[in-house]
Enzyme design. Structure first.
Site, mmCIF file in Angstrom:
data_model
loop_
_atom_site.group_PDB
_atom_site.id
_atom_site.type_symbol
_atom_site.label_atom_id
_atom_site.label_comp_id
_atom_site.label_asym_id
_atom_site.label_seq_id
_atom_site.Cartn_x
_atom_site.Cartn_y
_atom_site.Cartn_z
ATOM 1 N N GLU A 18 0.819 -1.214 0.000
ATOM 2 C CA GLU A 18 0.000 0.000 0.000
ATOM 3 C C GLU A 18 0.856 1.270 0.000
ATOM 4 O OE1 GLU A 18 -3.702 -0.534 2.530
ATOM 5 O OE2 GLU A 18 -2.415 -2.130 3.297
ATOM 6 N N VAL A 183 -11.330 -14.877 -0.336
ATOM 7 C CA VAL A 183 -10.056 -15.285 0.244
ATOM 8 C C VAL A 183 -9.212 -14.040 0.460
ATOM 9 C CG1 VAL A 183 -8.042 -16.771 -0.006
ATOM 10 C CG2 VAL A 183 -10.215 -17.443 -1.065
ATOM 11 N N SER A 190 -6.490 -2.440 1.845
ATOM 12 C CA SER A 190 -6.797 -1.837 0.542
ATOM 13 C C SER A 190 -7.175 -2.888 -0.499
ATOM 14 C CB SER A 190 -5.613 -1.000 0.032
ATOM 15 O OG SER A 190 -5.431 0.135 0.832
ATOM 16 N N SER A 191 -7.725 -4.006 -0.059
ATOM 17 C CA SER A 191 -8.169 -5.095 -0.942
ATOM 18 C C SER A 191 -7.025 -5.762 -1.694
ATOM 19 C CB SER A 191 -9.223 -4.588 -1.954
ATOM 20 O OG SER A 191 -10.355 -4.094 -1.281
ATOM 21 N N ASP A 302 -15.815 -1.118 9.430
ATOM 22 C CA ASP A 302 -16.629 -1.437 8.264
ATOM 23 C C ASP A 302 -17.647 -2.522 8.594
ATOM 24 O OD1 ASP A 302 -14.824 0.284 7.119
ATOM 25 O OD2 ASP A 302 -13.725 -1.255 6.028
ATOM 26 N N GLU A 316 -14.570 -5.396 9.417
ATOM 27 C CA GLU A 316 -13.193 -5.252 9.883
ATOM 28 C C GLU A 316 -12.968 -3.867 10.460
ATOM 29 O OE1 GLU A 316 -10.596 -5.882 6.584
ATOM 30 O OE2 GLU A 316 -11.079 -3.977 5.621
ATOM 31 N N ASN A 318 -9.912 -0.779 10.657
ATOM 32 C CA ASN A 318 -8.689 -0.267 10.051
ATOM 33 C C ASN A 318 -8.146 0.798 10.998
ATOM 34 O OD1 ASN A 318 -6.824 1.242 8.453
ATOM 35 N ND2 ASN A 318 -7.789 0.485 6.602
ATOM 36 N N SER A 327 -10.988 8.849 0.439
ATOM 37 C CA SER A 327 -11.029 8.074 1.683
ATOM 38 C C SER A 327 -12.198 8.482 2.556
ATOM 39 C CB SER A 327 -9.718 8.236 2.455
ATOM 40 O OG SER A 327 -8.640 7.696 1.728
#
Length: 365
Positions: A18, A183, A190-191, A302, A316, A318, A327
């Site tokens: 990231e 998964v 950030s995926s 989230d 989750e 962050n 953002s």
């Protein structure tokens, strides 16, 4: 007499997937620090960690912020030192409070927080424990489960088990979670490295991809739900406060890295158009999530919300959310009535007050 400005060390970049996102976040924070509201009180000093983990001072850091992209090889002094942290660059020992804008491993996971703790210098954000637990999805989910917070069904998998592609493991995941499922590497954000599996072949491919990035993996059951987010600040000596809710809307199959960081691929709705009772549940659960992992300073929490059934699941946390133009964290606080320059200033002052309290023998985390 004019008081001496407080030296704030903005540290960004990092040896993480990231890295580029961190630069964009840091540029936003630097602009807020140089706003007239803050410029007279703080002296901003920028520090850059390159993708190999080397620390650099203001000259290179400012250049990276100006160009908005990682340092090029020709910008780095030669010969290059070995990768990794080899000592603080010039000016770092004069910093009064650190402002880390680092996403992912080696910055959001408790490592740099441990360094600042050893230095006995205040820093913005969660401590070592909150950062580490909030970063690792296996540990985070265990903490949420222990606190009784609702989550979608999930399974923890090791990279060594995933690499073997054994039928018993695939049978177990299919039986426990079904398709679709997602998964995820346990320690990336950030995926990055996340994939959607719709059959055994894509599940095998997803496990292989995630295992190449992290020794710890999480596989989650896919749900049809809206994606809601809530910003939290405070903690320690201050009560935790939750913002209004926001919703991420997108037309892609799921909220992947490209959708998240490409202009026009997604949009936000703030405040989220949900019943007030749902919003209150989210805000309360966001604070509980921070308490469960020991997070403080700033966090974004989230959720998944199933409108048809009314179910709300915690997705989750962050603990160092992004500050880019897209953002949610700063936008949620702006919608709650806290402008970005004020938000950054309050985060800095909260960190300084907490450090004074701890150093004088008060509570710690």
């Amino acid at each position: 007499m004019t008081p001496t400005p407080i030296a704030v060390g903005l540290i960004f970049g990092g040896a993480s997937g990231e890295h580029a996102v961190s630069i964009r976040s840091a540029a936003t924070v630097a602009a807020a620090m140089r706003d007239a509201e803050n410029a007279s009180s703080y002296a901003l000093h920028c520090f850059y960690i390159d993708p190999e983990g080397r620390w650099w001072g203001a000259e290179l850091a400012d250049a990276v912020l100006r160009q908005g992209s990682p340092a090029r090889l020709e910008q780095l002094p030669q010969p290059l030192p070995p990768p990794g942290f080899r000592g603080l660059p010039a000016g770092a020992l004069e910093i009064d409070v650190w402002l880390p804008v680092l996403h992912g491993p080696n910055g959001e996971d408790g490592t740099i927080q441990g360094l600042f703790t050893l230095m006995q210098v205040p820093y913005v954000g969660s401590g070592v424990l909150g950062s580490a637990v909030g970063m690792d999805k296996q540990a985070m989910k265990a903490a949420f489960a222990a606190a009784g917070l609702p989550q979608v069904p999930y399974a923890c998998v090791s990279a060594s088990a995933a690499a073997q592609n054994d039928d018993p493991l695939l049978d177990q995941l299919e039986s426990q979670l079904g398709y679709p499922c997602f998964v995820k590497p346990a320690n990336l954000g950030s995926s990055v490295g996340i994939s959607k599996a719709t059959d055994r072949a894509s599940l095998q491919a997803g496990l292989k991809l995630a295992a190449a990035l992290d020794p710890r993996l999480v596989v989650e059951q896919g749900v049809t739900a809206r994606e809601l987010e809530c910003a939290v600040r405070g903690g320690g000596h201050q009560p935790l406060q939750a913002s209004v809710l926001g919703e991420i809307c997108f037309e892609a199959d799921w909220y992947d890295y490209e959708t998240k960081y490409s202009e026009g691929k997604s949009h936000t709705v703030i405040p989220a158009l949900v019943p007030e009772a749902v919003a209150e549940r989210c805000r309360g659960m966001a604070i509980e999530a921070c308490e469960a992992v020991g997070a403080m300073g700033l966090s974004r929490v989230d959720f998944f919300f199933c409108e048809a059934s009314g179910e709300l699941w915690l997705n989750e946390i962050n603990t160092l959310p992004g500050f880019t133009s897209q953002s949610m964290y700063p936008m949620l606080w702006a919608a709650t009535g806290v402008a970005l320059p004020t938000l950054v200033r309050e985060l800095i002052e909260g960190a300084r007050e907490w450090h004074l309290q701890v150093s004088s023998g008060g509570p710690s985390t």
